[in-house]
Scaffold this active site. Structure first.
Site, short mmCIF file in Angstrom:
data_model
loop_
_atom_site.label_atom_id
_atom_site.label_comp_id
_atom_site.label_asym_id
_atom_site.label_seq_id
_atom_site.Cartn_x
_atom_site.Cartn_y
_atom_site.Cartn_z
N ASP A 98 0.86 -1.18 0.00
CA ASP A 98 0.00 0.00 0.00
C ASP A 98 0.90 1.24 0.00
O ASP A 98 1.53 1.56 1.00
CB ASP A 98 -0.86 -0.03 1.28
CG ASP A 98 -2.06 0.87 1.19
OD1 ASP A 98 -3.09 0.53 1.83
OD2 ASP A 98 -2.00 1.88 0.48
N ASP A 199 -2.71 4.69 -2.88
CA ASP A 199 -3.63 5.39 -1.99
C ASP A 199 -4.03 6.75 -2.58
O ASP A 199 -3.16 7.51 -3.02
CB ASP A 199 -2.91 5.61 -0.64
CG ASP A 199 -3.82 6.20 0.40
OD1 ASP A 199 -4.77 5.51 0.79
OD2 ASP A 199 -3.57 7.33 0.83
N GLU A 254 -6.76 3.56 -5.70
CA GLU A 254 -7.84 3.84 -4.74
C GLU A 254 -8.11 5.32 -4.77
O GLU A 254 -7.17 6.12 -4.86
CB GLU A 254 -7.39 3.44 -3.32
CG GLU A 254 -8.47 3.57 -2.27
CD GLU A 254 -8.41 4.85 -1.43
OE1 GLU A 254 -7.56 5.70 -1.71
OE2 GLU A 254 -9.21 4.96 -0.51
N HIS A 326 -10.50 -1.31 5.98
CA HIS A 326 -10.07 -0.65 7.23
C HIS A 326 -10.69 0.73 7.40
O HIS A 326 -10.54 1.36 8.44
CB HIS A 326 -8.55 -0.55 7.21
CG HIS A 326 -8.06 0.32 6.11
ND1 HIS A 326 -8.19 0.00 4.76
CD2 HIS A 326 -7.51 1.54 6.12
CE1 HIS A 326 -7.72 0.97 4.01
NE2 HIS A 326 -7.32 1.92 4.80
N ASP A 327 -11.34 1.22 6.33
CA ASP A 327 -11.92 2.58 6.38
C ASP A 327 -13.41 2.58 6.63
O ASP A 327 -14.01 3.66 6.70
CB ASP A 327 -11.71 3.29 5.02
CG ASP A 327 -10.31 3.82 4.86
OD1 ASP A 327 -9.88 3.98 3.71
OD2 ASP A 327 -9.63 4.05 5.88
O1 ISL Z 1 -12.39 7.68 5.14
C1 ISL Z 1 -12.80 8.21 4.14
C2 ISL Z 1 -13.55 9.46 4.16
O2 ISL Z 1 -14.92 9.08 4.19
C3 ISL Z 1 -12.50 7.57 2.84
O3 ISL Z 1 -13.03 8.31 1.81
C4 ISL Z 1 -10.96 7.56 2.75
O4 ISL Z 1 -10.38 8.55 3.55
C5 ISL Z 1 -10.52 7.89 1.37
O5 ISL Z 1 -11.14 6.97 0.53
C6 ISL Z 1 -8.99 7.70 1.27
O6 ISL Z 1 -8.60 6.59 2.05
C7 ISL Z 1 -7.19 6.33 2.05
O7 ISL Z 1 -6.44 7.51 2.33
C8 ISL Z 1 -6.57 8.08 3.62
C9 ISL Z 1 -6.46 7.08 4.78
O8 ISL Z 1 -6.93 7.68 5.97
C10 ISL Z 1 -7.31 5.85 4.47
O9 ISL Z 1 -7.13 4.87 5.51
C11 ISL Z 1 -6.90 5.29 3.13
O10 ISL Z 1 -7.62 4.09 2.82
C12 ISL Z 1 -5.42 9.08 3.73
O11 ISL Z 1 -4.21 8.43 3.40
#
Ligand code: ISL
Ligand code: CA
Length: 554
Positions: A98, A199, A254, A326-327
């Site tokens: 990641d 990411d 993503e 995880h989100d």
């Molecule tokens: O948590 C969210 C807001 O609702 C998601 O949209 C998420 O933050 C977004 O998709 C991006 O996620 C990724 O980047 C973030 C990190 O906090 C997340 O864990 C990761 O999956 C910043 O790096």
């Protein structure tokens, strides 16, 4: 050249901090994952996606990287990483890392330099702007509450951080920086990493004229201003040609802001990524205020998201299917029934995922039907998004009780409780005090209890993974949803070279009439022990998969 193994893959997502602690400090680590490699292999999955494991102050669960070339000390050493990669490869498993390239940690040496002075050689590695007097350069809100701009006293300018203040956005307009980021990618690909999850890749090109957002809908702001910027395709093409084309690697991009209209632009056969994560399901129960502004979702919309994305990727590109990570909150709690029908609905959701077009991504713990847990008060949260969300809510006079309801429904803590290996203390995750509360229901829901239970979620998960791997129709076939008299009945058809597989799902807690005559068909799998053909009803949360008799078959 980039590889195509992702089209046959079933990917298991590991959040290292919560997977398995090997040294008793209460924090999951790489040695802990190595201890569980045979378990991972036994699932039948073919690849592992590791959330970030790089050195980080851990302001946002490791998505704030302060050294891209070293392992987070709490997780272990580079030797541990090499041992993990070797252990995966020896079991025929691929590793997807990641990489967080949209922003770094503010403790990264680049940012430490950049903030020193306006003429520092690293200044343009980030976005710095004058404010308007005491106000920030524009009205952009951060994902994590408050402004997306932070004033830095040393030079009296603001820097951009779409996420936390400790996650300054990297300025991809700067070619020197892009070359540094390519070096990081090459370092990990030279070590034999098989894939990269990129990411928030959609945000590496933003509206760098920085106009005010003209909408109060947060996901709208993301889509129009933070992502899908004018140079996004160019930057993706640049890393593709300068780096990815030189390795047998796959990539999954993503990023909120990806739409059915623009996704294929980022997946060009020659210039693009292998696949993307879209957020069609993830944002459907978010109101204009985003995560902590939940709204009800409908099964109609839920089905429509599959319809729209399966037709987007019907002829080009490649999708992914995930219903939790995880989100977001736990899959069975959000889309299923985590009370009376927890096992049936978890199995039904896996039937849906593993029979859909696109590469399935399964989040650790979902394979045993792990559920949300309840924060009793905000101080139990370990997630910056929830903690900052509470600060914002408090300012608006919201009570802790009301905010907790939203956090317990939609918050990311739900997915980050330690993996439940057994009914013993700390769920067998750690011999020390876990960094995060262990879900009290680990006594009932755990791996050990299900390993020998043919009717458990775990056994079913292994069977449905094997079914997908046995039938190319489930991986490569066309998709067609079937009109049903009852909205809670979700039926779709997969077809490939004359082979037809029907998937029928009862998304409800009551029996529903089944409108087709299935006596002639072959039952491939059902989530009830007494599943059979020739049914005229589906039981609560029942899922059945039939191979339809060919019309020309005798
Ligand atoms: O948590 C969210 C807001 O609702 C998601 O949209 C998420 O933050 C977004 O998709 C991006 O996620 C990724 O980047 C973030 C990190 O906090 C997340 O864990 C990761 O999956 C910043 O790096
Ligand atoms: Ca540890």
């Amino acid at each position: 050249m980039p590889s195509s193994w992702y089209k046959d893959a079933v990917v298991y997502q590991i959040y290292p901090r919560s997977f398995k602690d090997s040294n008793g400090d209460g924090i999951g680590d790489l040695r802990g994952i190595i201890e569980k490699l045979d378990y991972i292999k036994s699932l039948g999955v073919t690849a592992v996606w590791l959330n970030p494991i790089f050195k980080s102050p851990n302001d946002d669960g490791g998505y704030d990287i302060s050294d891209y070339y070293s392992i987070q000390p709490e997780f272990g050493s580079m030797e541990d990483f090499d041992a993990l990669l070797d252990g995966l490869h020896r079991r025929g498993l691929k590793l997807i890392m990641d990489l967080v390239l949209n922003h770094s940690s503010d403790e990264h040496p680049w940012f430490q330099e950049s903030r020193k002075s306006k003429d520092n050689p690293y200044r343009d590695y980030y976005f710095w702007k004058k404010g308007n007097g005491v106000a920030a350069p524009n009205n952009w809100p951060s994902f994590f509450g408050g402004s997306a701009w932070q004033l830095d006293e040393a030079t009296g300018e603001y820097y951009l951080h779409l996420f936390s203040r400790k996650q300054p956005d990297l300025n991809w307009e700067n070619k020197t920086l892009r070359e540094e980021l390519k070096k990081i990618m090459r370092f990990w690909l030279d070590k034999g990493v098989d894939g990269l999850r990129l990411d928030v890749i959609t945000a590496i090109s933003k509206r760098t004229d920085f106009p005010h957002t003209d909408t109060h809908d947060f996901n709208e702001t993301i889509r129009k201003f933070y992502t899908n910027g004018p140079r996004l395709k160019e930057f993706i093409s640049e890393i593709r040609h300068d780096v990815l084309d030189h390795y047998p690697v796959i990539t999954v991009g993503e990023g909120p802001g990806i739409t059915p209209e623009n996704a294929l632009e980022y997946l060009d056969e020659k210039d693009g990524l292998s696949m993307i994560f879209h957020f069609g399901h993830m944002f459907m129960d978010q109101g204009p205020g985003g995560r902590f502004d939940p709204k009800p979702w409908s099964l109609d919309d839920f089905k429509k998201v599959f319809e729209v994305w399966n037709s987007t990727f019907a002829h080009r590109g490649w999708g992914s299917v995930f219903l939790g990570n995880h989100d977001f909150s736990r899959m069975v709690s959000r889309w299923g029934n985590d009370a009376e029908y927890r096992q049936e609905s978890a199995k039904l959701l896996f039937t849906l995922m593993l029979c859909m077009p696109g590469t399935p991504f399964i989040f650790q713990g979902d394979e045993i039907g792990m559920t949300n847990f309840t924060l009793k008060n905000i101080s139990e949260s370990k997630d910056i998004e929830t903690l900052n969300g509470w600060n914002e809510a408090k300012k608006k006079g919201e009570s802790e009780e009301d905010f907790l309801k939203k956090a317990n429904y939609a918050g990311r803590d739900n997915a980050r409780t330690p993996m439940q290996w057994s009914e013993s203390l700390h769920a067998g995750f750690s011999s020390g005090n876990p960094w995060m509360i262990v879900n009290p229901n680990h006594a009932q829901i755990n791996v050990r209890r299900q390993e020998d239970d043919p009717d458990g979620v775990l056994s079913f998960f292994k069977r449905i993974v094997r079914l997908r791997q046995k039938y190319a129709t489930l991986r490569e076939g066309s998709y067609q949803s079937i009109e049903t008299p009852n909205n809670e009945l979700f039926i779709f058809l997969r077809e490939n070279l004359g082979e037809k597989i029907m998937v029928a799902l009862n998304f409800s807690s009551r029996a529903i009439n089944f409108p087709f005559d299935t006596r002639e068909n072959e039952l491939l799998l059902g989530n009830y022990r007494t599943a059979s053909t020739g049914i005229n009803q589906l039981r609560p949360w029942e899922a059945v998969v039939f191979k339809l008799k060919n019309s020309d078959e005798s």
